[in-house]
Design a protein around this motif. Sequence first.
Motif, PDB file in Angstrom:
ATOM      1  N   ALA A 144       1.061   3.976   1.775  1.00  0.00           N
ATOM      2  CA  ALA A 144       0.664   4.880   2.854  1.00  0.00           C
ATOM      3  C   ALA A 144      -0.701   5.516   2.616  1.00  0.00           C
ATOM      4  CB  ALA A 144       1.727   5.956   3.037  1.00  0.00           C
ATOM      5  N   ILE A 145      -1.064   5.752   1.345  1.00  0.00           N
ATOM      6  CA  ILE A 145      -2.375   6.357   1.069  1.00  0.00           C
ATOM      7  C   ILE A 145      -3.464   5.310   0.877  1.00  0.00           C
ATOM      8  CG2 ILE A 145      -1.325   8.407   0.019  1.00  0.00           C
ATOM      9  CD1 ILE A 145      -2.423   7.266  -2.723  1.00  0.00           C
ATOM     10  N   SER A 146      -3.066   4.050   0.712  1.00  0.00           N
ATOM     11  CA  SER A 146      -4.045   3.012   0.353  1.00  0.00           C
ATOM     12  C   SER A 146      -5.202   2.877   1.346  1.00  0.00           C
ATOM     13  CB  SER A 146      -3.348   1.658   0.143  1.00  0.00           C
ATOM     14  OG  SER A 146      -2.728   1.195   1.317  1.00  0.00           O
ATOM     15  N   PRO A 147      -4.984   3.027   2.675  1.00  0.00           N
ATOM     16  CA  PRO A 147      -6.122   2.889   3.585  1.00  0.00           C
ATOM     17  C   PRO A 147      -7.170   3.985   3.431  1.00  0.00           C
ATOM     18  CG  PRO A 147      -4.050   2.548   4.756  1.00  0.00           C
ATOM     19  CD  PRO A 147      -3.708   3.126   3.423  1.00  0.00           C
ATOM     20  N   THR A 148      -6.805   5.117   2.806  1.00  0.00           N
ATOM     21  CA  THR A 148      -7.763   6.215   2.649  1.00  0.00           C
ATOM     22  C   THR A 148      -8.597   6.087   1.386  1.00  0.00           C
ATOM     23  OG1 THR A 148      -6.288   7.692   1.414  1.00  0.00           O
ATOM     24  CG2 THR A 148      -6.117   7.740   3.817  1.00  0.00           C
ATOM     25  N   LEU A 149      -8.291   5.090   0.556  1.00  0.00           N
ATOM     26  CA  LEU A 149      -8.986   4.927  -0.721  1.00  0.00           C
ATOM     27  C   LEU A 149      -9.802   3.637  -0.733  1.00  0.00           C
ATOM     28  CD1 LEU A 149      -6.077   6.073  -3.063  1.00  0.00           C
ATOM     29  CD2 LEU A 149      -8.090   7.395  -2.370  1.00  0.00           C
ATOM     30  N   PRO A 150     -10.873   3.590  -1.533  1.00  0.00           N
ATOM     31  CA  PRO A 150     -11.813   2.459  -1.479  1.00  0.00           C
ATOM     32  C   PRO A 150     -11.417   1.282  -2.363  1.00  0.00           C
ATOM     33  CG  PRO A 150     -12.655   4.095  -2.991  1.00  0.00           C
ATOM     34  CD  PRO A 150     -11.367   4.658  -2.430  1.00  0.00           C
ATOM     35  N   PHE A 151     -10.138   0.928  -2.364  1.00  0.00           N
ATOM     36  CA  PHE A 151      -9.667  -0.148  -3.228  1.00  0.00           C
ATOM     37  C   PHE A 151      -9.161  -1.321  -2.386  1.00  0.00           C
ATOM     38  CE2 PHE A 151      -8.156   3.754  -5.708  1.00  0.00           C
ATOM     39  CZ  PHE A 151      -9.380   3.910  -6.347  1.00  0.00           C
ATOM     40  N   ALA A 152      -9.404  -2.526  -2.873  1.00  0.00           N
ATOM     41  CA  ALA A 152      -8.975  -3.723  -2.161  1.00  0.00           C
ATOM     42  C   ALA A 152      -7.455  -3.891  -2.239  1.00  0.00           C
ATOM     43  CB  ALA A 152      -9.653  -4.959  -2.750  1.00  0.00           C
ATOM     44  N   THR A 153      -6.882  -4.396  -1.162  1.00  0.00           N
ATOM     45  CA  THR A 153      -5.437  -4.655  -1.134  1.00  0.00           C
ATOM     46  C   THR A 153      -5.031  -5.578  -2.271  1.00  0.00           C
ATOM     47  OG1 THR A 153      -5.368  -4.361   1.272  1.00  0.00           O
ATOM     48  CG2 THR A 153      -3.543  -5.556   0.260  1.00  0.00           C
ATOM     49  N   GLU A 154      -5.879  -6.556  -2.561  1.00  0.00           N
ATOM     50  CA  GLU A 154      -5.561  -7.513  -3.626  1.00  0.00           C
ATOM     51  C   GLU A 154      -5.447  -6.814  -4.981  1.00  0.00           C
ATOM     52  OE1 GLU A 154      -8.039  -7.763  -1.455  1.00  0.00           O
ATOM     53  OE2 GLU A 154      -7.361  -9.427  -0.168  1.00  0.00           O
ATOM     54  N   THR A 155      -6.281  -5.801  -5.198  1.00  0.00           N
ATOM     55  CA  THR A 155      -6.220  -5.060  -6.463  1.00  0.00           C
ATOM     56  C   THR A 155      -4.924  -4.266  -6.555  1.00  0.00           C
ATOM     57  OG1 THR A 155      -8.638  -4.857  -6.381  1.00  0.00           O
ATOM     58  CG2 THR A 155      -7.466  -3.468  -7.963  1.00  0.00           C
ATOM     59  N   TRP A 156      -4.587  -3.579  -5.472  1.00  0.00           N
ATOM     60  CA  TRP A 156      -3.323  -2.843  -5.436  1.00  0.00           C
ATOM     61  C   TRP A 156      -2.154  -3.765  -5.799  1.00  0.00           C
ATOM     62  CZ3 TRP A 156      -2.522   2.236  -5.046  1.00  0.00           C
ATOM     63  CH2 TRP A 156      -3.449   3.053  -4.396  1.00  0.00           C
ATOM     64  N   GLU A 157      -2.093  -4.893  -5.138  1.00  0.00           N
ATOM     65  CA  GLU A 157      -0.933  -5.762  -5.316  1.00  0.00           C
ATOM     66  C   GLU A 157      -0.905  -6.388  -6.712  1.00  0.00           C
ATOM     67  OE1 GLU A 157      -0.189  -8.397  -2.071  1.00  0.00           O
ATOM     68  OE2 GLU A 157      -0.012  -6.745  -0.618  1.00  0.00           O
ATOM     69  N   ALA A 158      -2.063  -6.706  -7.255  1.00  0.00           N
ATOM     70  CA  ALA A 158      -2.116  -7.263  -8.607  1.00  0.00           C
ATOM     71  C   ALA A 158      -1.605  -6.246  -9.630  1.00  0.00           C
ATOM     72  CB  ALA A 158      -3.539  -7.693  -8.945  1.00  0.00           C
ATOM     73  N   VAL A 159      -2.001  -4.994  -9.462  1.00  0.00           N
ATOM     74  CA  VAL A 159      -1.561  -3.948 -10.384  1.00  0.00           C
ATOM     75  C   VAL A 159      -0.064  -3.690 -10.240  1.00  0.00           C
ATOM     76  CG1 VAL A 159      -1.748  -1.484 -10.952  1.00  0.00           C
ATOM     77  CG2 VAL A 159      -3.818  -2.853 -10.576  1.00  0.00           C
ATOM     78  N   ILE A 160       0.421  -3.653  -9.017  1.00  0.00           N
ATOM     79  CA  ILE A 160       1.864  -3.448  -8.803  1.00  0.00           C
ATOM     80  C   ILE A 160       2.659  -4.562  -9.469  1.00  0.00           C
ATOM     81  CG2 ILE A 160       3.691  -3.445  -7.043  1.00  0.00           C
ATOM     82  CD1 ILE A 160       1.628  -1.975  -5.215  1.00  0.00           C
ATOM     83  N   ARG A 161       2.175  -5.787  -9.349  1.00  0.00           N
ATOM     84  CA  ARG A 161       2.895  -6.934  -9.946  1.00  0.00           C
ATOM     85  C   ARG A 161       3.093  -6.749 -11.454  1.00  0.00           C
ATOM     86  NH1 ARG A 161       3.537 -11.509  -6.951  1.00  0.00           N
ATOM     87  NH2 ARG A 161       2.427 -11.570  -4.946  1.00  0.00           N
ATOM     88  N   ARG A 162       2.098  -6.192 -12.121  1.00  0.00           N
ATOM     89  CA  ARG A 162       2.214  -6.073 -13.578  1.00  0.00           C
ATOM     90  C   ARG A 162       2.730  -4.704 -14.029  1.00  0.00           C
ATOM     91  NH1 ARG A 162      -3.757  -6.176 -13.114  1.00  0.00           N
ATOM     92  NH2 ARG A 162      -4.598  -4.146 -13.750  1.00  0.00           N
ATOM     93  N   SER A 163       2.985  -3.789 -13.083  1.00  0.00           N
ATOM     94  CA  SER A 163       3.405  -2.447 -13.454  1.00  0.00           C
ATOM     95  C   SER A 163       4.894  -2.188 -13.251  1.00  0.00           C
ATOM     96  CB  SER A 163       2.616  -1.402 -12.652  1.00  0.00           C
ATOM     97  OG  SER A 163       1.235  -1.526 -12.889  1.00  0.00           O
ATOM     98  N   VAL A 164       5.562  -3.037 -12.467  1.00  0.00           N
ATOM     99  CA  VAL A 164       6.983  -2.827 -12.192  1.00  0.00           C
ATOM    100  C   VAL A 164       7.798  -3.921 -12.888  1.00  0.00           C
ATOM    101  CG1 VAL A 164       6.459  -1.739  -9.983  1.00  0.00           C
ATOM    102  CG2 VAL A 164       6.961  -4.199 -10.054  1.00  0.00           C
TER     103      VAL A 164
END
Length: 204
Positions: free
Chosen positions: A155-175
Amino acid sequence: MTARPTTNILLTGVGGQGVVLASYVLSQVAMSEGYDVKQSEVHGMAQRGGSVTSHFRFGDKVWSPLVPAGTADLLMAFEALEGLRYVNQLKPGGVLVYNALRINPSPVSAGLATYPADVDGLIKAAWPNVKCVNANELAAKAGTVKAANVAMLGAISPTLPFATETWEAVIRRSVPPKTVDVNLAAFRLGAESANAPAADCKSR
């Protein structure tokens, strides 16, 4: 090249809601995109439903991990009353994104205080720039309510200057590996909700 300014984020919630994991994901995403990152966690009475907060700052060069009062660009609240409690941490023009969820704090559970009946109305009266998110519902739709914290990140991701691909890559290795698909689904649903009307978003 113009220096990228420091962005201040305060995360707050109740013990057990995954505030620490959300803060960790944020830090890994920002570092993956080349930002300097500082964060400081303050664990409240997590075992008893107390507040848990995390200060998170990123920019080209960040010196201190603490977000001074009145300077937060974004307040990310995993529980409604926690959003109201910390709204004074926002700077003018800052954004409050909160989960439409009521969790009785210790004094309420003990009968020493009363949870505000219209916490959503109080939040809207306290701050002009507010986004309410049905994060628990989105997470349940994705497969487990335990992913509400990741839905909030979406929900906050559109307000931040990070690529969707980066978010998803980090989530994959964090959970945990078995929960990757569910968490990615929760993140995507949260991101979609960012531009959805919030007329039916009411804490319960």
